[in-house]
Every structure is written in C-alpha cells, then in structure tokens.
Design a protein around this motif. Structure first.
Motif, mmCIF file in Angstrom:
data_model
loop_
_atom_site.group_PDB
_atom_site.id
_atom_site.type_symbol
_atom_site.label_atom_id
_atom_site.label_comp_id
_atom_site.label_asym_id
_atom_site.label_seq_id
_atom_site.Cartn_x
_atom_site.Cartn_y
_atom_site.Cartn_z
ATOM 1 N N HIS A 84 0.819 -1.214 0.000
ATOM 2 C CA HIS A 84 0.000 0.000 0.000
ATOM 3 C C HIS A 84 0.851 1.262 0.000
ATOM 4 C CE1 HIS A 84 -3.590 2.428 0.748
ATOM 5 N NE2 HIS A 84 -2.895 3.069 1.676
ATOM 6 N N VAL A 85 2.012 1.230 0.657
ATOM 7 C CA VAL A 85 2.814 2.451 0.769
ATOM 8 C C VAL A 85 3.887 2.553 -0.312
ATOM 9 C CG1 VAL A 85 2.421 2.601 3.248
ATOM 10 C CG2 VAL A 85 4.476 1.447 2.411
ATOM 11 N N LEU A 86 4.104 1.493 -1.083
ATOM 12 C CA LEU A 86 5.107 1.550 -2.139
ATOM 13 C C LEU A 86 4.564 2.298 -3.345
ATOM 14 C CD1 LEU A 86 6.533 -2.095 -2.113
ATOM 15 C CD2 LEU A 86 7.563 -0.032 -1.136
ATOM 16 N N ASP A 87 5.449 3.033 -4.029
ATOM 17 C CA ASP A 87 5.073 3.687 -5.276
ATOM 18 C C ASP A 87 6.114 3.324 -6.331
ATOM 19 O OD1 ASP A 87 7.305 5.292 -4.752
ATOM 20 O OD2 ASP A 87 6.103 6.878 -3.851
ATOM 21 N N THR A 88 6.166 4.046 -7.398
ATOM 22 C CA THR A 88 7.082 3.699 -8.482
ATOM 23 C C THR A 88 8.492 4.215 -8.244
ATOM 24 O OG1 THR A 88 6.420 5.684 -9.705
ATOM 25 C CG2 THR A 88 5.225 3.639 -10.178
ATOM 26 N N GLY A 89 8.694 4.986 -7.197
ATOM 27 C CA GLY A 89 10.017 5.524 -6.912
ATOM 28 C C GLY A 89 10.890 4.552 -6.146
ATOM 29 N N VAL A 90 12.021 5.051 -5.685
ATOM 30 C CA VAL A 90 12.977 4.249 -4.928
ATOM 31 C C VAL A 90 12.502 4.130 -3.475
ATOM 32 C CG1 VAL A 90 15.377 4.048 -4.173
ATOM 33 C CG2 VAL A 90 14.834 5.035 -6.418
ATOM 34 N N SER A 91 12.603 2.923 -2.931
ATOM 35 C CA SER A 91 12.232 2.686 -1.536
ATOM 36 C C SER A 91 13.339 1.899 -0.852
ATOM 37 C CB SER A 91 10.923 1.903 -1.438
ATOM 38 O OG SER A 91 9.859 2.588 -2.034
ATOM 39 N N THR A 92 13.456 2.089 0.451
ATOM 40 C CA THR A 92 14.442 1.342 1.230
ATOM 41 C C THR A 92 13.837 0.913 2.550
ATOM 42 O OG1 THR A 92 16.700 1.398 2.116
ATOM 43 C CG2 THR A 92 15.397 3.393 2.374
ATOM 44 N N GLY A 112 23.318 -4.132 1.998
ATOM 45 C CA GLY A 112 24.185 -4.028 3.165
ATOM 46 C C GLY A 112 23.494 -4.576 4.397
ATOM 47 N N PHE A 113 24.080 -4.325 5.541
ATOM 48 C CA PHE A 113 23.507 -4.800 6.796
ATOM 49 C C PHE A 113 23.885 -3.836 7.908
ATOM 50 C CE2 PHE A 113 27.814 -6.087 7.416
ATOM 51 C CZ PHE A 113 27.998 -6.159 8.780
ATOM 52 N N THR A 114 23.213 -3.978 9.028
ATOM 53 C CA THR A 114 23.615 -3.287 10.242
ATOM 54 C C THR A 114 23.466 -4.250 11.402
ATOM 55 O OG1 THR A 114 23.301 -1.318 11.618
ATOM 56 C CG2 THR A 114 21.345 -2.298 10.693
ATOM 57 N N VAL A 238 16.915 -2.219 -0.825
ATOM 58 C CA VAL A 238 16.443 -1.118 -1.658
ATOM 59 C C VAL A 238 15.618 -1.687 -2.809
ATOM 60 C CG1 VAL A 238 18.504 -1.056 -3.137
ATOM 61 C CG2 VAL A 238 17.166 1.027 -2.797
ATOM 62 N N ARG A 239 14.680 -0.901 -3.264
ATOM 63 C CA ARG A 239 13.799 -1.268 -4.382
ATOM 64 C C ARG A 239 13.763 -0.098 -5.351
ATOM 65 N NH1 ARG A 239 8.208 -0.249 -5.364
ATOM 66 N NH2 ARG A 239 7.069 -1.943 -6.403
ATOM 67 N N GLY A 240 13.884 -0.394 -6.639
ATOM 68 C CA GLY A 240 13.800 0.655 -7.638
ATOM 69 C C GLY A 240 15.120 1.307 -7.988
ATOM 70 N N ALA A 241 16.220 0.805 -7.437
ATOM 71 C CA ALA A 241 17.549 1.338 -7.730
ATOM 72 C C ALA A 241 18.574 0.260 -7.430
ATOM 73 C CB ALA A 241 17.844 2.589 -6.913
ATOM 74 N N GLY A 242 19.757 0.405 -8.009
ATOM 75 C CA GLY A 242 20.799 -0.573 -7.765
ATOM 76 C C GLY A 242 21.477 -0.411 -6.423
ATOM 77 N N HIS A 243 21.446 0.806 -5.880
ATOM 78 C CA HIS A 243 22.123 1.087 -4.620
ATOM 79 C C HIS A 243 21.478 2.307 -3.983
ATOM 80 C CE1 HIS A 243 24.135 4.454 -6.650
ATOM 81 N NE2 HIS A 243 24.329 3.616 -7.658
ATOM 82 N N LEU A 244 21.883 2.592 -2.759
ATOM 83 C CA LEU A 244 21.389 3.763 -2.057
ATOM 84 C C LEU A 244 22.163 5.002 -2.492
ATOM 85 C CD1 LEU A 244 21.029 2.151 1.452
ATOM 86 C CD2 LEU A 244 19.150 3.039 0.072
#
Length: 260
Positions: A84-92, A112-114, A238-244
């Motif tokens: 519901h909160v995802l759109d077509t842009g980049v999300s993390t 990555g990780f933390t 991340v979603r919509g991009a290869g990296h942050l």
C-alpha cells in the motif's frame, strides 16, 4: 479489515502491538515517526492488527515499523500494508530475517547490513568532539545530504532540539533518548571507522544504557570490546535502484532503522 492512516492517538495501541511482538514500546519513537512520516494501521473488530510507516524524502521513501499481531500472522497482512505504501520511486527498508523473503518478493534487494548493539558502554570518552548548537544546523544538513543522499533537515532540527549532536574534526554523531532508560546513538558520519569509534565513545561514555547500529567490522569489534552486545543483524534493502544514494562509505550508523 480496515486499513487507515494512523494518528498520534493510536500510539498506545502501536506500543501495545510492538510489545506483544517482543519489540520495545518506545512511545517517543512512534511519535517522532508519525509526526514526520505517514503511518498506516490495519484494524479488525478487536483493534490494531498491523502497522507500517513510510517516511518520504525527495530522493526515496523509507519503509519501517512493519508489525503484525500474532493472532493475524502469516495471513498476507504485511504484504498488503507494505504494498500500500510503495510507489514507483525508490524505496528502502531494514529487514529482519523473517521479513526478508517477503521484501524480496516485492522487488527489494540487499545492499548491506547493520548489526544492532545495546548495553552499558564500559570505555572512556575519547574527548575528540564538542556539542553542536543551532548555528551548526546548515552545515549538519549539508554534510548529511552529501553522505546519505537524503534531504532531511527535520532530522537534525529534532536532534538539536530533543537530543544532542557532537562534532569532531572528522565527523558528527547524534544521540536521542528514545526510551527513558536508553540512549540511541546515530546518525554517525565519520571519515574512518576509527573516527566513528571515537565519536561513539564520546556519546556513550557514562550512560547506563545505549544502542547503536553499526556495520564496519572495526566499529563492531570496538563496541563489543566496550560492553555492548549484539541483538542481531538487519539487512539493508532497496527497491527501484541498484544502490542507495550518497557517499555511504562515511555513513557509519543510522539514527533509526526507520529513517534510513
């Protein structure tokens, strides 16, 4: 079930839900995220069933606080809320081991990780930093934007007002009393892992309970040698991009896994 926007009046129910899933209550954290983000709750006839929050920046959206009550687990509710909160842009987001398979199905991939650490810091202060003041705000925001790639002046305004920010020659670190008995350290931006260790020491020394989420092996070893224990890892996705975005090599610790 009804999916609707969460308000500050829902914080007690959100805290109850978090506690029921062995998360800390942290009312101040919910208030901060709902004030600066967009919260959604799933409700049935008995009350709050699930939550998620999305914090939107010009560059991307950060998804957090994905929780589902035990009585409604494994019924697709987390997928419904996150979708519901995802759109077509980049999300993390940060994923627990349990949640990672779902997020991969929704198009997220690991970047990555933390490693979450908490406890009483037993080492001395390094003495390399001084307290920031409101006059430092523009410089803090500029550095944060360069390193994280995110435009979020509200974060540093809040830290200067409600917490502390320490500045050294080689970086900055914020702290926030997210719970009455625990100080959260972050963001930590530092030129090297050693610089990050020194800033963390200045922030943590003398405090009865701290938490810091780190990923550099040198910083992980440092906090463990000085009394903090690992609570486990979270995967940065991340979603919509290869990296942050940004120069993430200098981003040593986030403030909250909820705000990127």
């Amino acid at each position: 079930m009804e999916l609707r926007r969460l308000t500050l009046d829902d914080i007690p129910a959100c805290s109850d839900l978090a506690e029921s899933r062995s998360w800390p209550r942290e009312e101040s954290k919910w208030e901060f995220l709902l004030t600066h983000g967009e919260g959604w709750g799933l409700f049935d006839e008995h009350g709050l069933v699930g939550t998620t929050i999305v914090t939107r920046y010009p560059e991307l959206a950060s998804v957090s606080m994905v929780l589902v009550a035990e009585r409604a687990a494994r019924q697709g509710h987390a997928r419904r809320m996150v979708s519901h909160v995802l759109d077509t842009g980049v999300s993390t987001l940060f994923a627990t081991p349990m949640g990672r398979p779902l997020y991969e199905q929704l198009g997220f991939h690991a970047v990555g990780f933390t490693d979450i650490h908490a406890g009483t810091f037993t080492g001395p202060a390094a003495g390399v930093s001084h307290l920031a003041t409101p006059a430092d705000l523009d410089d803090l925001v500029a550095l944060d934007t360069k390193v994280t790639g995110l435009t979020r002046p509200y974060l540093w305004e809040s830290l200067l007002r409600m917490g502390t920010v320490r500045i050294s020659e080689h970086g900055v670190a914020g702290t926030w009393q997210v719970r009455e008995a625990r100080k959260l350290i972050g963001p930590v931006i530092a030129d090297s892992p050693a610089d990050a260790c020194a800033l963390i020491a200045d922030c943590a020394a003398g405090d009865p309970s701290v938490r810091v989420d780190v990923h550099d092996p040198e910083v992980i070893a440092f906090v463990r040698e000085n009394g903090l224990e690992s609570w486990g890892e979270a995967t940065w996705m991340v979603r919509g991009a290869g990296h942050l975005p940004g120069d993430r090599t200098r981003y040593r610790a986030p403030l909250l896994q909820a705000v990127g």
